[in-house]
Every structure is written in C-alpha cells, then in structure tokens.
Design a protein around this motif. Structure first.
Motif, short mmCIF file in Angstrom:
data_model
loop_
_atom_site.label_atom_id
_atom_site.label_comp_id
_atom_site.label_asym_id
_atom_site.label_seq_id
_atom_site.Cartn_x
_atom_site.Cartn_y
_atom_site.Cartn_z
N ARG A 1 17.31 -10.56 70.87
CA ARG A 1 16.26 -9.80 70.43
C ARG A 1 15.06 -10.60 70.50
O ARG A 1 14.86 -12.02 70.77
CB ARG A 1 16.89 -10.05 68.75
CG ARG A 1 17.95 -9.49 68.58
CD ARG A 1 18.25 -9.43 66.96
NE ARG A 1 20.08 -9.31 66.79
CZ ARG A 1 20.53 -8.22 67.13
NH1 ARG A 1 19.50 -6.33 66.93
NH2 ARG A 1 21.42 -7.27 66.27
N ASN B 1 11.63 -11.72 68.64
CA ASN B 1 10.09 -11.68 67.06
C ASN B 1 10.82 -10.66 66.08
O ASN B 1 10.25 -9.83 66.01
CB ASN B 1 9.28 -10.43 67.39
CG ASN B 1 8.26 -11.55 68.64
OD1 ASN B 1 8.86 -13.01 68.92
ND2 ASN B 1 7.55 -11.17 69.72
N GLY B 2 12.10 -10.76 66.20
CA GLY B 2 13.18 -9.95 64.97
C GLY B 2 12.94 -8.92 64.65
O GLY B 2 14.10 -8.41 63.87
#
Length: 82
Positions: free
Chosen positions: A46, A48-49
């Motif tokens: 994933r 950057n969140g």
C-alpha cells in the motif's frame, strides 16, 4: 484454456492493482483475499496509507512462475527389473 502469461514488454517495476492482478490470473477476488489472510500468494503493498493494494509486475511474474512450475517424473514401467 491459454496459459496465464504476463507480456514481455511490461516493465518489472510497473504496478498492478489488486483487481487487475485478479483479472490477469483469472481468479476471483475473494480467493486472492483468502490467500492474503492465510499468508500465501504474492506480496502486496500500500502506498501513503491509501486503501488500494498493489503488486509489482516482477512479483506477479515470480508468483506465476512458482505456481506454474511443476516437477514431473517419468512413470515407472511395469515389469522393470530393479
């Protein structure tokens, strides 16, 4: 059925979304989610969140290679002396 292949001109650093990968390997998303929960299958990331899962083309190739490579042994002939 044609074997699953990733085109040779795809860059190994390219990214596939979870949905694209499932479509590529012709496997339901539910099955691939189950693999993730069980800790099997390819490695996902994933960025950057964000909620989206990605896989690199190189990881997809590695996964397909390991799952489609089988070792076959020649069948033993009946009546052979040992």
């Amino acid at each position: 059925m044609d074997p699953i292949q990733i085109p040779d001109d795809w860059d190994d650093r390219g990214l596939l979304t979870f949905e694209e990968f499932c479509a590529l390997i012709r496997t339901p998303q539910r099955t691939v989610r189950d693999w993730r929960q069980r800790g099997i299958g390819p490695c996902w990331a994933r960025f950057n969140g964000c909620g989206r899962l990605y896989i690199t083309v190189a990881e997809a190739r590695r996964f397909l290679h390991t799952t489609t490579t089988t070792t076959r042994t020649a069948p033993r002939k009946t009546g052979d002396a040992q």
